[in-house]
Design an enzyme around this catalytic site. Structure first.
Site, PDB file in Angstrom:
ATOM      1  N   GLU A 198       0.845  -0.980   0.052  1.00  0.00           N
ATOM      2  CA  GLU A 198      -0.091  -0.087  -0.004  1.00  0.00           C
ATOM      3  C   GLU A 198       0.996   1.041   0.067  1.00  0.00           C
ATOM      4  O   GLU A 198       1.945   1.176   0.477  1.00  0.00           O
ATOM      5  CB  GLU A 198      -1.039  -0.125   1.112  1.00  0.00           C
ATOM      6  CG  GLU A 198      -1.616  -1.443   1.418  1.00  0.00           C
ATOM      7  CD  GLU A 198      -2.306  -1.481   2.954  1.00  0.00           C
ATOM      8  OE1 GLU A 198      -2.401  -0.389   3.505  1.00  0.00           O
ATOM      9  OE2 GLU A 198      -2.441  -2.497   3.437  1.00  0.00           O
ATOM     10  N   LYS A 218       2.072   4.907   1.390  1.00  0.00           N
ATOM     11  CA  LYS A 218       2.033   5.406   2.748  1.00  0.00           C
ATOM     12  C   LYS A 218       1.590   6.891   2.629  1.00  0.00           C
ATOM     13  O   LYS A 218       2.461   7.520   2.010  1.00  0.00           O
ATOM     14  CB  LYS A 218       3.355   5.311   3.272  1.00  0.00           C
ATOM     15  CG  LYS A 218       3.642   5.702   4.740  1.00  0.00           C
ATOM     16  CD  LYS A 218       5.003   5.621   5.186  1.00  0.00           C
ATOM     17  CE  LYS A 218       5.088   5.803   6.882  1.00  0.00           C
ATOM     18  NZ  LYS A 218       4.934   7.248   7.098  1.00  0.00           N
ATOM     19  N   ASP A 221       0.584  10.806   3.376  1.00  0.00           N
ATOM     20  CA  ASP A 221       1.271  11.671   4.211  1.00  0.00           C
ATOM     21  C   ASP A 221       0.210  12.731   4.570  1.00  0.00           C
ATOM     22  O   ASP A 221      -0.314  13.572   4.165  1.00  0.00           O
ATOM     23  CB  ASP A 221       2.375  12.627   3.268  1.00  0.00           C
ATOM     24  CG  ASP A 221       3.154  13.126   4.314  1.00  0.00           C
ATOM     25  OD1 ASP A 221       3.328  12.890   5.461  1.00  0.00           O
ATOM     26  OD2 ASP A 221       4.035  14.064   3.644  1.00  0.00           O
ATOM     27  N   TYR A 261      -6.783   2.368   5.580  1.00  0.00           N
ATOM     28  CA  TYR A 261      -5.949   1.286   5.277  1.00  0.00           C
ATOM     29  C   TYR A 261      -5.990  -0.079   6.534  1.00  0.00           C
ATOM     30  O   TYR A 261      -5.247  -1.026   5.982  1.00  0.00           O
ATOM     31  CB  TYR A 261      -4.517   1.787   5.186  1.00  0.00           C
ATOM     32  CG  TYR A 261      -4.120   2.516   6.476  1.00  0.00           C
ATOM     33  CD1 TYR A 261      -3.882   1.878   7.681  1.00  0.00           C
ATOM     34  CD2 TYR A 261      -4.012   4.003   6.345  1.00  0.00           C
ATOM     35  CE1 TYR A 261      -3.562   2.659   8.691  1.00  0.00           C
ATOM     36  CE2 TYR A 261      -3.646   4.521   7.643  1.00  0.00           C
ATOM     37  CZ  TYR A 261      -3.277   3.802   8.701  1.00  0.00           C
ATOM     38  OH  TYR A 261      -3.176   4.717   9.869  1.00  0.00           O
ATOM     39  N   LYS A 315       2.552  -5.437   4.361  1.00  0.00           N
ATOM     40  CA  LYS A 315       2.095  -5.841   5.470  1.00  0.00           C
ATOM     41  C   LYS A 315       1.856  -7.545   5.089  1.00  0.00           C
ATOM     42  O   LYS A 315       1.620  -7.613   3.896  1.00  0.00           O
ATOM     43  CB  LYS A 315       0.649  -5.607   5.751  1.00  0.00           C
ATOM     44  CG  LYS A 315       0.592  -3.944   6.124  1.00  0.00           C
ATOM     45  CD  LYS A 315      -0.757  -3.608   6.323  1.00  0.00           C
ATOM     46  CE  LYS A 315      -0.784  -2.118   6.447  1.00  0.00           C
ATOM     47  NZ  LYS A 315      -2.344  -1.458   6.604  1.00  0.00           N
ATOM     48  N   LYS A 349      10.507   3.714   2.765  1.00  0.00           N
ATOM     49  CA  LYS A 349      10.483   5.187   2.571  1.00  0.00           C
ATOM     50  C   LYS A 349      11.238   5.395   1.128  1.00  0.00           C
ATOM     51  O   LYS A 349      12.350   5.136   1.042  1.00  0.00           O
ATOM     52  CB  LYS A 349      10.989   5.902   3.742  1.00  0.00           C
ATOM     53  CG  LYS A 349      10.534   5.674   5.025  1.00  0.00           C
ATOM     54  CD  LYS A 349       8.887   6.150   5.056  1.00  0.00           C
ATOM     55  CE  LYS A 349       8.726   7.640   5.246  1.00  0.00           C
ATOM     56  NZ  LYS A 349       9.041   8.175   6.356  1.00  0.00           N
ATOM     57  N   CYS A 409      29.064  23.074  29.335  1.00  0.00           N
ATOM     58  CA  CYS A 409      27.405  23.014  29.224  1.00  0.00           C
ATOM     59  C   CYS A 409      27.085  24.593  28.862  1.00  0.00           C
ATOM     60  O   CYS A 409      27.240  25.433  29.494  1.00  0.00           O
ATOM     61  CB  CYS A 409      26.830  22.375  30.376  1.00  0.00           C
ATOM     62  SG  CYS A 409      25.026  22.868  30.400  1.00  0.00           S
ATOM     63  N   CYS A 459      24.764  25.861  31.875  1.00  0.00           N
ATOM     64  CA  CYS A 459      25.367  26.101  33.239  1.00  0.00           C
ATOM     65  C   CYS A 459      26.938  26.141  33.358  1.00  0.00           C
ATOM     66  O   CYS A 459      27.258  26.509  34.542  1.00  0.00           O
ATOM     67  CB  CYS A 459      24.722  25.187  34.324  1.00  0.00           C
ATOM     68  SG  CYS A 459      25.364  23.555  34.032  1.00  0.00           S
ATOM     69  N   CYS A 490      26.095  16.759  30.318  1.00  0.00           N
ATOM     70  CA  CYS A 490      26.269  17.752  31.508  1.00  0.00           C
ATOM     71  C   CYS A 490      26.115  17.301  32.981  1.00  0.00           C
ATOM     72  O   CYS A 490      25.022  16.564  33.061  1.00  0.00           O
ATOM     73  CB  CYS A 490      25.493  19.059  31.514  1.00  0.00           C
ATOM     74  SG  CYS A 490      25.419  20.088  32.854  1.00  0.00           S
ATOM     75  N   CYS A 531      21.243  22.521  36.516  1.00  0.00           N
ATOM     76  CA  CYS A 531      21.247  22.592  35.046  1.00  0.00           C
ATOM     77  C   CYS A 531      19.716  22.901  34.727  1.00  0.00           C
ATOM     78  O   CYS A 531      18.817  21.902  34.730  1.00  0.00           O
ATOM     79  CB  CYS A 531      22.132  21.648  34.178  1.00  0.00           C
ATOM     80  SG  CYS A 531      22.077  22.216  32.616  1.00  0.00           S
TER      81      CYS A 531
END
Length: 665
Positions: free
Chosen positions: A111, A113, A115, A222, A285, A309, A403, A406, A421, A427
């Site tokens: 199928e 995909k 968006d 779907y 699937k 993808k 950092c 901090c 950190c 922090c």
């Protein structure tokens, strides 16, 4: 014909016209004639309120105002999908599927995909009941009033189909409609919408459903989720859903082998640009529903499905500056601040640089021209540098030593990709981040309290850690910016309500490094209380299923920190659930301790999930594949022949569903 018969006949006729126009793209009457019939029905319904039906075609025009969208728990969790980016990934996935099923006889549904915005539609007795967004997969927002305005979604099912079910799909905004909306906005002097996906998602949360009705939204379906075993395959269930009136795309195809899957992928990688809506990949699937059940799920995704993808769009732009972000665990993430550029329908200004090793590997420098792509990432990433455009005075990047928040000197342990950190309790981003994690949906799920409010509470000196939340009072919160008495009361009520959240979620909420949802569940089940967990030693921890050296050491570090010990003691005093409740362990035993089970086939007295839960409740472990460690296979009907052969070769004992029930009773 009686008035009621006239109303029912008009409703059925108008529903059929909606189906023909919005699903089949085959209008049988003119828009004018349709409007005449709608007005006739409206008049009859107004004159005869006893025959009101919330699913009437007249109720699709909107007009409902929703100020607060109620959060609703999904009856069946909406999992995310594992992503793949190459044919090799798909071949590896196929091998895993075949190994777990014990057969090479596997067919696949392919199928596109979509968006858009994921949606879950609930039908009871063939009538549309509610629509809920995906949310975090466990719960989402009730957007029923807005979704009812989408004319391709049937509000009642009259054809032969399952009666009680959920339909999973994607709310999309077709490109033609999106472009038309933007043309109108330009004419009105308004800013254009950026992309169809975000516009579709935002439309679902508009307060006025009449405004939603004016937007040309569509819904592509779907998946059918139902306990009714009417169909044997995923493809068959979708074919029948289409006949029942749902808009199931005709691009879906059945593949008898992985080579056929590759053919589908290759075809749509080229032809997708001709589609009337956006798609960014293919979902593959396992077609057989029984095999889907047998494969089951990981903590995040179904094992029986994977998304491929398409190659991501790339653009080049200038890297202006590298800044550093501090996460709740103290992890430092370098971020590239870019010259704004259009990528995949959005304006990109920032991209992740991941860590110091990645910067060094790609030799990324300030003022470089870099190539950026979105891929499967939500945040774009830099994938390469255009060295032909590098400035002569360019200097290598020196990674931060302190950092940015901090100024504490950063540390990096051997084998760890990130810098940290260590100023855990001093922090600001770490303090805020830990509290935001604590209140999140998957953790304490505190209603009426969001990330921005947490930051505001900390800046005002009202909280310094998550235990401070339970000391807050309404009168302290009301003076805060944008805080009224009702919202302040809702926040305090939400905090008090969270005291009932079960131990496994509290454990996850504590934010112990490397202890995610799944690990928290295993630890809660094994140790039963926070005291037993925090007083356990390294050797005890690593004996727990799936707990390795890294997680064990992290728990020891957390447990030996005086600040954390004080926080836990305060949470105890406030009455949080820091041990497994008596009710949850009432039916648990150690009868199956040390025994590994594989569940295979179709069962009649218990569902597959009930069998797995019964195994775990009695101290056993569920495995998805047969190995030398397997003690028993619970075999139902239609168990795969190759699994049977493997079990016999390894000498694994095969028992029936009734044998297992006898064993635990």
């Amino acid at each position: 014909m009686t008035v009621q018969e006239k109303i029912n006949a008009l409703r059925e006729e108008l529903n059929n016209h909606n189906y023909n126009y919005y699903v089949l793209d085959n209008a049988l009457i003119t828009d004018f004639d349709f409007d005449v019939k709608i007005k006739e029905l409206e008049k009859l319904e107004i004159e005869n309120p006893a025959f009101f039906d919330s699913n009437s075609p007249t109720q699709r025009v909107g007009g409902e105002i929703t100020k607060n969208f109620e959060t609703v728990a999904h009856l069946n969790r909406m999992y995310s999908l594992d992503n793949s980016y190459s044919k090799e990934d798909l071949l590896d996935w196929e091998k895993r599927v075949q190994k777990m099923l014990g057969t090479s006889e596997v067919k696949y549904s392919c199928e596109l995909k979509f968006d858009g915005a994921s949606i879950n539609l609930t039908y009871e007795n063939s009538q549309f009941i509610k629509a809920v967004t995906r949310g975090d997969g466990f719960q989402g927002d009730d957007v029923t009033n807005n979704v009812k305005t989408i004319l391709s979604i049937p509000l009642s099912i009259t054809k032969d189909f399952v009666s009680n079910f959920e339909m999973r799909g994607e709310i999309i905004l077709p490109l033609h409609g999106f472009n038309k909306m933007n043309e109108e906005r330009v004419e009105n002097g308004d800013e254009e919408y950026r992309n169809p996906r975000n516009t579709a998602s935002g439309s679902l949360k508009l307060q006025d459903s009449a405004e939603v009705a004016r937007r040309p939204l569509d819904c592509l379906l779907y998946q059918v989720v139902t306990s009714e075993r009417k169909y044997k395959t995923h493809f068959e269930s979708l074919e029948n859903a289409r006949k029942a009136g749902f808009k199931v795309p005709d691009t879906i195809a059945l593949a008898t082998s992985i080579d056929k899957v590759f053919d589908f992928v290759n075809y749509w990688d080229v032809k997708r640009h001709d589609l009337p809506y956006e798609t960014d990949g293919v979902v593959i699937k396992v077609n057989n529903l029984q095999q889907q059940e047998e494969l089951g799920y990981t903590a995040k995704a179904p094992r029986w499905a994977i998304a491929y993808k398409f190659k991501a769009e790339q653009v080049s732009t200038i890297l202006n500056e590298i800044t550093y972000q501090v996460g709740r665990t103290g992890a430092i993430t370098p971020v590239a601040n870019l010259e704004p550029v259009q990528l995949a329908g959005t304006t990109v200004k920032r991209a992740s640089l991941h860590n110091a090793d990645q910067i060094e590997k790609l030799d990324i420098r300030v003022r470089d021209t870099v190539f950026v792509e979105k891929g499967g990432e939500i945040i774009p990433k830099i994938i390469a540098v255009d060295f032909t455009k590098r400035l002569e005075n360019s200097e290598p990047t020196k990674y931060a030593t302190n950092c940015p928040e901090c100024n504490t000197e950063l540390v990096r342990t051997e084998g760890d990709a990130k810098h940290y950190c260590p100023n855990e309790f001093g922090c600001a981003p770490q303090i805020t981040g830990r509290i935001q994690h604590f209140i999140s949906r998957k953790a304490m799920d505190i209603e009426g309290l969001g990330g921005e409010t947490v930051d505001l509470l900390r800046k005002e000196g009202l909280i310094e850690n998550y235990a401070d939340l339970y000391d807050l009072k309404v009168e302290q919160v009301i003076p805060l910016e944008r805080m009224a008495e009702k919202s302040a009361q809702n926040m305090i009520d939400g905090i008090l309500k969270s005291k009932n959240i079960p131990f496994e979620k509290v454990l996850f909420a504590l934010g112990i490094r490397f202890v995610g949802e799944t690990v928290a569940k295993k630890l809660a089940k094994h140790f039963k209380s926070i005291d037993k967990l925090m007083t356990s030693d390294f050797e005890t921890l690593i004996t727990v299923d799936e707990i390795g050296d890294r997680i064990a050491q992290s728990i020891l570090d957390f447990s030996s920190n005086l600040g954390n010990i004080q926080l836990i003691n305060r949470l105890k005093l406030h009455g949080l659930q820091l041990e497994v409740s008596a009710a949850s362990i009432e039916n648990q035993t150690n009868k199956l301790e040390g025994q590994v089970f594989v569940v295979s086939g179709v069962f009649h007295q218990m569902s597959r999930e009930e069998l797995k839960k019964a195994i775990e409740d009695n101290g056993g472990k569920v495995s998805t594949s047969i190995s030398k460690k397997t003690n028993f296979i619970i075999a139902g009907d239609n168990m795969g022949p190759s699994k049977l052969t493997k079990a016999q070769d390894l000498g694994v004992e095969i028992i029936s569903e009734q044998d297992f029930i006898n064993k635990i009773n």
